[in-house]
Design an enzyme around this catalytic site. Structure first.
Site, PDB file in Angstrom:
ATOM      1  N   GLU A  28      -6.170  -1.183 -50.529  1.00  0.00           N
ATOM      2  CA  GLU A  28      -5.318  -1.941 -49.607  1.00  0.00           C
ATOM      3  C   GLU A  28      -4.787  -3.228 -50.217  1.00  0.00           C
ATOM      4  O   GLU A  28      -4.078  -3.983 -49.549  1.00  0.00           O
ATOM      5  CB  GLU A  28      -6.093  -2.259 -48.319  1.00  0.00           C
ATOM      6  N   ASP A  70     -11.148   2.421   2.610  1.00  0.00           N
ATOM      7  CA  ASP A  70     -10.817   1.018   2.872  1.00  0.00           C
ATOM      8  C   ASP A  70     -12.045   0.224   3.275  1.00  0.00           C
ATOM      9  O   ASP A  70     -12.086  -0.998   3.097  1.00  0.00           O
ATOM     10  CB  ASP A  70      -9.774   0.928   3.990  1.00  0.00           C
ATOM     11  N   THR A 106       0.797  -1.218   0.000  1.00  0.00           N
ATOM     12  CA  THR A 106       0.000   0.000   0.000  1.00  0.00           C
ATOM     13  C   THR A 106       0.835   1.276   0.000  1.00  0.00           C
ATOM     14  O   THR A 106       1.980   1.306   0.462  1.00  0.00           O
ATOM     15  CB  THR A 106      -0.955   0.012   1.211  1.00  0.00           C
ATOM     16  N   HIS A 113     -11.594  -9.164 -49.993  1.00  0.00           N
ATOM     17  CA  HIS A 113     -12.469  -8.492 -49.038  1.00  0.00           C
ATOM     18  C   HIS A 113     -13.677  -7.895 -49.767  1.00  0.00           C
ATOM     19  O   HIS A 113     -14.818  -8.008 -49.315  1.00  0.00           O
ATOM     20  CB  HIS A 113     -11.704  -7.375 -48.310  1.00  0.00           C
ATOM     21  N   GLN A 135      -1.718   3.840   7.058  1.00  0.00           N
ATOM     22  CA  GLN A 135      -1.286   2.998   5.953  1.00  0.00           C
ATOM     23  C   GLN A 135       0.031   2.301   6.246  1.00  0.00           C
ATOM     24  O   GLN A 135       0.294   1.198   5.758  1.00  0.00           O
ATOM     25  CB  GLN A 135      -1.192   3.826   4.662  1.00  0.00           C
TER      26      GLN A 135
END
Length: 441
Positions: A419, A365, A240, A424, A262
């Site tokens: 492309e 917390d 922490t 496609h 902490q």
């Protein structure tokens, strides 16, 4: 706590990132230490887990999978006030987590053409709850409620075996599991638990999961890094951290109490105060010196506050304080100044932000309604805390009818040609070729 004086220095973000305090154990070192542990569990399953339990938890001969009846039975020993508090935490977290689940959105591109954005939960999650220096039933709830709110159908929980609890996880972890309705619980800790979730352990009926979440020390975080890619992870939530931006208007006792709160987690916990007031810094250090020896975990607190990862950082002004905080990317950021809104506006990188003198990290917390599983070690610069969103995947569902596809055939063919991928385009043209041939006849 040591003092780092950055006043009068114009430092870049990169320079600040090099100067801010960090824990002595690096993530890279931890990864190398846990990699063999993870590989051993992947190769040998339950046998490796038992050896690791004996070495790290000093427990052997216990059931790796907790009997379902033991989970529910554990509540008989839960104090009424604790059960009430856990239920309140669950209720508050469910309310806040619900706001993290986006609604399905449908975009109509044209008549007969839609793109639907939906958020699909993963199928199975492994939740980790630490069990070393303290028990974390709240972490069980943070993980479980977020996953349940997202709609995850299957949850498994792992927490270290406790020698004082007959090889079961800590009683408080069991209470939380019972209250959340989790029936698949394993007495497995540390890197081994993360490995077991990622690879599965057939001998004990533990199937591999899709996502592993939950806090832990630096070695748990390192194990997550090792298995990342095989499974998803929430973040590398290690030891922490708290960073407090405060000025002369802050109450020294509040700041000191929060730094200590902490520090009691772990000797490697990081507590930082960033201030433009040397007078406040001195008063806070005096208050820390008064309070720290009186707390229950005084030795642990002293080690954390005296370690290289903790410091008081002096800066020229609050704008500089915000720059230091952003460079550090704290797990928990508190703002206690005369102009909290201005400081907040300058903050971009933090796991969770606590604004004002009456919003301590310990509220988050437990009962704020926010989730306390947060990124550490500077990863808040690019990662977020745990939430329902952690367990959701955005999926796009595309549905076009014949007329809608015909409208985009020409531009699609143009793009496919540009492309160099003619097939496609042919995949679209094929859908109209038969009608065109019939018309030609």
């Amino acid at each position: 706590m040591r003092t780092i004086d950055l006043r009068g220095r114009a430092l870049s973000r990169a320079e600040l990132m090099d100067l801010v305090p960090r824990a002595a154990v690096s993530a890279e070192e931890a990864v190398e230490r846990v990699r063999p542990l993870v590989a051993d569990v992947a190769a040998r399953g339950a046998a490796a887990l038992r050896e690791q339990a004996r070495e790290f938890d000093r427990v052997e001969g216990h059931a790796l999978r907790v009997p379902v009846e033991a989970i529910g039975a554990s509540l008989a020993d839960c104090p009424a006030e604790v059960e009430a508090a856990l239920r309140e935490l669950i209720a508050r977290l469910r309310r806040a987590s619900a706001a993290q689940v986006p609604a399905e959105q449908i975009t109509r591109m044209a008549d007969g053409a839609t793109v639907t954005q939906r958020w699909q939960p993963v199928s199975r999650v492994g939740l980790y709850a630490p069990g070393g220096k303290a028990a974390y039933p709240s972490s069980v709830i943070m993980n479980a409620v977020a996953a349940q709110t997202a709609g995850v159908p299957t949850l498994a929980l792992a927490s270290p075996a406790q020698r004082d609890n007959g090889g079961l996880p800590h009683p408080a972890v069991m209470w939380a599991a019972a209250l959340c309705g989790i029936e698949e619980v394993y007495a497995i800790g540390g890197a081994g638990a993360i490995a077991a979730f990622a690879h599965g352990v057939s001998e004990i009926g533990l199937e591999a999961v899709d996502v592993v979440t939950g806090p832990g020390n630096v070695f748990v975080a390192a194990a997550k890094r090792v298995v990342s890619g095989r499974v998803g992870i929430d973040s590398e939530a290690g030891t922490t951290e708290i960073l407090i931006i405060a000025d002369a208007t802050a109450e020294p006792a509040f700041v000191a109490a929060d730094l200590i709160s902490q520090a009691e987690h772990d000797e490697a916990a990081a507590s930082l105060l960033v201030t433009d007031s040397e007078a406040l810094a001195e008063r806070v250090l005096t208050e820390v010196a008064r309070r720290a020896p009186r707390t229950r975990h005084a030795a642990r607190v002293a080690a954390a506050l005296g370690g290289p990862q903790s410091a008081v950082i002096l800066v020229d002004d609050l704008a500089a304080a915000a720059r230091v905080s952003n460079a550090y990317g704290p797990e928990h950021l508190e703002i206690q100044t005369g102009d909290d809104a201005a400081v907040l506006a300058a903050i971009s990188d933090a796991g969770a932000i606590f604004v004002g003198g009456y919003t301590p990290v310990s509220l988050g917390d437990y009962l704020a309604g926010s989730n306390h599983v947060l990124p550490t070690g500077g990863t808040a610069r690019f990662a977020s805390g745990l939430g329902a969103h952690t367990f959701l995947r955005p999926q796009q569902i595309i549905a076009y009818d014949r007329a809608a596809l015909a409208e985009v055939e020409a531009p699609l063919l143009a793009l496919a040609g540009a492309e160099g991928l003619p097939a496609h385009g042919e995949a679209v043209s094929a859908r109209f070729a038969r009608a065109a041939e019939a018309g030609a006849r």
